[in-house]
Design an enzyme around this catalytic site. Structure first.
Site, PDB file in Angstrom:
ATOM      1  N   ASN A   7       0.886  -1.165   0.000  1.00 42.10           N
ATOM      2  CA  ASN A   7       0.000   0.000   0.000  1.00 42.10           C
ATOM      3  C   ASN A   7       0.921   1.211   0.000  1.00 42.10           C
ATOM      4  OD1 ASN A   7      -1.871   1.993   0.408  1.00 42.10           O
ATOM      5  ND2 ASN A   7      -2.917   0.955   2.093  1.00 42.10           N
ATOM      6  N   ARG A  78      -2.379  -2.243  -3.628  1.00 41.31           N
ATOM      7  CA  ARG A  78      -3.643  -1.532  -3.441  1.00 41.31           C
ATOM      8  C   ARG A  78      -3.559  -0.271  -4.291  1.00 41.31           C
ATOM      9  NH1 ARG A  78      -5.934   2.283   1.074  1.00 41.31           N
ATOM     10  NH2 ARG A  78      -8.106   2.079   0.474  1.00 41.31           N
ATOM     11  N   HIS A 167     -13.380   1.986  -1.216  1.00 37.72           N
ATOM     12  CA  HIS A 167     -13.471   0.890  -0.235  1.00 37.72           C
ATOM     13  C   HIS A 167     -13.993  -0.398  -0.882  1.00 37.72           C
ATOM     14  CE1 HIS A 167     -14.111   3.822   3.422  1.00 37.72           C
ATOM     15  NE2 HIS A 167     -12.833   3.547   3.266  1.00 37.72           N
ATOM     16  N   GLY A 197     -14.705   3.192   9.191  1.00 35.09           N
ATOM     17  CA  GLY A 197     -13.367   3.393   9.755  1.00 35.09           C
ATOM     18  C   GLY A 197     -13.144   4.890   9.868  1.00 35.09           C
ATOM     19  N   ARG A 228     -13.878  14.012   7.738  1.00 29.37           N
ATOM     20  CA  ARG A 228     -14.531  14.468   6.494  1.00 29.37           C
ATOM     21  C   ARG A 228     -16.011  14.735   6.735  1.00 29.37           C
ATOM     22  NH1 ARG A 228     -12.538   9.439   3.081  1.00 29.37           N
ATOM     23  NH2 ARG A 228     -10.430   9.450   3.916  1.00 29.37           N
ATOM     24  N   GLY A 316     -13.020  -0.420  11.722  1.00 30.89           N
ATOM     25  CA  GLY A 316     -12.726  -0.064  13.124  1.00 30.89           C
ATOM     26  C   GLY A 316     -13.948   0.240  13.969  1.00 30.89           C
ATOM     27  N   GLU A 370      -8.519  -6.042   4.357  1.00 25.40           N
ATOM     28  CA  GLU A 370      -8.225  -5.643   2.979  1.00 25.40           C
ATOM     29  C   GLU A 370      -6.946  -6.290   2.453  1.00 25.40           C
ATOM     30  OE1 GLU A 370      -9.186  -1.406   4.105  1.00 25.40           O
ATOM     31  OE2 GLU A 370      -9.694  -1.305   1.990  1.00 25.40           O
TER      32      GLU A 370
END
Ligand code: ADP
Length: 388
Positions: A7, A78, A167, A197, A228, A316, A370
């Site tokens: 990643n 990823r 996602h 998450g 966000r 999470g 993931e």
């Protein structure tokens, strides 16, 4: 097969070596401060590698130190944005790398870093097959009425402005595991998956495929997240622009200073729940806004699916915060959803049902993974016969 999962971010590189069949992690690590090579400020901070190639030398050395001569079978990357082209994981060659690079304008922070990771591996291990696993790919099945914004067509045709969704690797993995837990074939799974998450998105799944998802052109749309805002009236941005805010100011405000952080002063769900339980009114308000937004989406997606037959929480917050799950479920009485308080508050790493037998549809908690999903997808592309 051993798969190195990468990643690659602009200044960091996360890696794991996975034994795909066993589902185990053999070694993992994080290289930070890439490109800040001369950034040591004399107070003992470690200097970062000069570039992604140097970071990969460190990864190679760390893997060798841990695993000796065990041989890697492939690398799985990823990749954040697969645009309209990539609906599935693909074997990487020069043309694919350039295609990922052409998508840079759609994911200016992420795709360039993914390409740096791919090129660094190509130079270090030229014979190792590499596979790109895209965060957007699972949402390529969205019907046009779900991915279109109601703006002039040229914004789509000239700038690629449409809803892509993110996602996807997690939503797909969780879809398969939820179907498995319920004992239904995945192509008959109808449900709503809430990946909660730091970033959060909810997806409507019909027949095992994504038919709507809350993130859009970027991962900003949709739910209230850690930092966000999710959905808001776009005219607010025009208003702020006229008041002298620059695009960078607006970007920072919406992506880094909003969400739980903007409402409660803290982006960590655990802290916000604790503050709320201790009587902090702003924390309680933040939880009310966040759970209400999600409940509205779940109601909408119940319709999009044509009658969801399961609701699944993951990531999470979804896996750990029984308080937040309860807040959401409390608002879903109209759908006949009823949590079992005891099952909901039990801690477990296993996929499980947390609703009562009377609940109109089962509510599940299914841990996401993931990296395992990327490792499995990579192995399946490189050796189709090894697919689990
Ligand atoms: P990312 O999107 O960065 O992968 P995660 O899936 O790790 O994020 O989710 C991070 C969120 O999960 C944080 O808000 C954190 O507070 C929350 N979280 C993690 N563990 C718990 C827990 N035990 N109880 C409540 N919330 C938790």
């Amino acid at each position: 097969m051993l798969v190195l999962v990468i990643n690659s971010g602009s200044s960091s590189l996360k890696y794991q070596v996975r034994d795909v069949a066993a589902g185990s992690v053999l070694t993992e690590g994080l290289i930070e401060k890439i490109g800040m090579g001369n950034g040591g400020d004399g107070d003992g901070e470690i200097e970062g590698p000069r570039d992604h190639a140097e970071a990969l030398e460190q990864v190679g050395a760390a893997i060798h130190a841990e695993l000796g001569d065990l041989e890697l079978g492939a690398v799985g990357h990823r990749v954040v944005h697969g645009g309209e082209r990539f609906a599935e994981p693909v074997l990487i060659d020069n043309e694919i790398t350039r295609a990922i690079e052409r998508l840079n304008p759609l994911a200016p922070l992420h795709n360039p870093a993914n390409v740096l990771g791919i090129r660094a591996i190509t130079r270090k291990w030229p014979d190792l097959p590499q596979v790109a696993v895209f965060d957007t790919a699972f949402h390529r099945s969205l019907p046009e009425h779900a991915w279109r914004y109601a703006v002039p067509d040229e914004l789509y045709t000239n700038h690629g402005i449409r809803r892509y969704g993110f996602h996807g690797t997690s939503h797909e993995y969780v879809t398969h595991r939820a179907a498995g837990l319920l004992g239904v074939p995945v192509d008959e799974f109808d449900g709503v998956i809430a990946h909660l998450g730091n970033g959060a998105s909810v997806t409507a799944i019909r027949g095992g495929k994504s038919v709507d998802t809350s993130m859009g052109f970027t991962p900003l749309e949709g739910l209230v997240m850690g930092t966000r805002s999710g959905d808001l009236d776009p005219s607010i941005l025009v208003f702020l622009g006229r008041a002298g805010w620059t695009p960078e100011d607006i970007d920072t405000m919406l992506n880094r200073e909003s969400g739980l952080k903007g409402l409660a002063g803290n982006n960590d769900m655990r802290s916000v729940v604790e503050a709320s339980e201790a009587g902090d009114a702003k924390a309680s308000m933040a939880l009310a806004v966040t759970s209400y937004r999600l409940a509205k989406y779940i109601g909408g997606y119940h319709v999009a699916v044509g009658g969801a037959k399961a609701l699944v929480f993951t990531a999470g917050i979804g896996e750990n915060s029984y308080q937040f799950r309860a807040l959401v479920a409390d608002k879903l009485g109209a759908l006949g959803i009823e949590l079992d308080a005891g099952l909901n508050s039990q801690r477990s790493k296993e996929p499980r049902v947390i609703s009562t037998p009377e609940s109109a549809i089962p509510v599940l908690v299914v841990p996401t993974d993931e990296e395992q999903a990327i490792a499995e997808a990579t192995a399946a592309v490189v050796h189709p016969s090894t697919a689990p």
